[in-house]
Write an enzyme that holds these catalytic residues in place. Structure first.
Site, PDB file in Angstrom:
ATOM      1  N   LYS A  38       1.170  20.887 -60.750  1.00 50.30           N
ATOM      2  CA  LYS A  38       0.506  20.748 -62.046  1.00 50.30           C
ATOM      3  C   LYS A  38       0.568  22.025 -62.881  1.00 50.30           C
ATOM      4  O   LYS A  38      -0.322  22.332 -63.640  1.00 50.30           O
ATOM      5  CB  LYS A  38      -0.940  20.320 -61.833  1.00 50.30           C
ATOM      6  N   CYS A  39       1.658  22.733 -62.754  1.00 48.78           N
ATOM      7  CA  CYS A  39       1.860  24.000 -63.455  1.00 48.78           C
ATOM      8  C   CYS A  39       2.781  23.762 -64.652  1.00 48.78           C
ATOM      9  O   CYS A  39       3.603  22.846 -64.640  1.00 48.78           O
ATOM     10  CB  CYS A  39       2.496  24.986 -62.468  1.00 48.78           C
ATOM     11  N   GLY A  40       2.658  24.596 -65.658  1.00 43.61           N
ATOM     12  CA  GLY A  40       3.545  24.494 -66.804  1.00 43.61           C
ATOM     13  C   GLY A  40       5.008  24.736 -66.443  1.00 43.61           C
ATOM     14  O   GLY A  40       5.906  24.334 -67.183  1.00 43.61           O
ATOM     15  N   TYR A  41       5.257  25.366 -65.306  1.00 44.36           N
ATOM     16  CA  TYR A  41       6.622  25.643 -64.843  1.00 44.36           C
ATOM     17  C   TYR A  41       7.128  24.595 -63.854  1.00 44.36           C
ATOM     18  O   TYR A  41       8.244  24.698 -63.361  1.00 44.36           O
ATOM     19  CB  TYR A  41       6.684  27.025 -64.180  1.00 44.36           C
ATOM     20  N   THR A  42       6.319  23.589 -63.552  1.00 49.36           N
ATOM     21  CA  THR A  42       6.671  22.613 -62.519  1.00 49.36           C
ATOM     22  C   THR A  42       7.958  21.868 -62.829  1.00 49.36           C
ATOM     23  O   THR A  42       8.885  21.861 -62.016  1.00 49.36           O
ATOM     24  CB  THR A  42       5.511  21.615 -62.305  1.00 49.36           C
TER      25      THR A  42
END
Length: 170
Positions: A43-47
Site C-alpha cells: 500500500k505504498c506510493g511506490y508499490t
C-alpha cells in the site's frame, strides 16, 4: 554512518529466514546466485512501479542465476497491514511475481530481522546511514553472498539491471 550491531555472519547464505508460511528457509539454497533483496509493501506510493519492474526484471534474468527475495515490512506508515500470506497473494496475483515473498519482517529497531542487520552493516554507502528509510530499499548481493550495492526507494528496479548483469558476469 551510525553504529550497526556486530554481525557474526559473513554472507547472506549464512542466514535462515521464514517464508510466508512461517517455515524455515536456509538462504544457502541461493548460493552462487546474484540476489536482489527488497523490503516491500502493498500500500505504498511506490508499490505499483516497483512490483511491476521487479517482476519484469525477474522474468528477464531468472534463467541467469538471478533471484529476487522480497520481505514485506509494515514499519513505514503501516503500508503492509495484512499477513505474510496476504502479501504473497497480493504480489503473485496482481503482479504475477514468481520470486519468493518471505514472512513480514522488521528492518529497523530492536527486533530487526538478523538478515537486515547484516545487509545494513555490509552496505558501503555511508549516505544511507544505518537504517532503512522507506519501503523498496534494495540490496544487490553477489554470488559470494556479499552486499555490493544498496539502492534507495526511488531507484527503479530496471535502473539496476546493468549492475545485476555485471554481477552475473563476475
Amino acid at each position: 554512518m551510525g553504529s550497526s550491531p556486530s554481525v557474526p555472519q559473513r554472507s547472506v547464505y549464512d542466514f535462515t529466514v521464514k517464508n510466508y508460511k512461517n517455515q524455515d528457509v536456509d538462504l544457502s539454497i541461493y548460493k552462487g546466485k546474484v540476489l536482489l533483496i527488497v523490503n516491500v509493501a502493498s500500500k505504498c506510493g511506490y508499490t505499483n512501479s516497483n512490483y511491476t519492474e521487479l517482476t519484469e526484471l525477474y522474468n528477464r534474468l531468472k534463467d541467469k542465476d538471478f533471484e529476487i527475495l522480497a520481505f514485506p515490512c509494515n514499519q513505514f506508515l503501516r503500508q503492509e497491514p495484512g499477513s505474510s500470506e496476504d502479501a504473497q497473494n497480493f504480489v503473485c496475483e496482481r503482479f504475477k511475481a514468481e520470486y519468493p515473498v518471505f514472512r513480514k519482517v522488521r528492518v529497523n529497531g530492536q527486533n530487526t530481522e538478523p538478515l537486515y542487520k547484516f545487509l545494513k552493516a555490509s552496505s558501503k554507502a555511508a549516505y544511507f546511514g544505518s537504517s532503512i528509510k522507506w519501503n523498496f530499499t534494495k540490496f544487490l548481493v553477489n554470488r559470494k553472498g556479499e552486499v555490493i550495492q544498496r539502492y534507495g526507494t526511488t531507484t527503479p528496479p530496471l535502473e539496476i539491471e546493468e549492475d545485476i548483469k555485471k554481477a552475473l558476469e563476475d
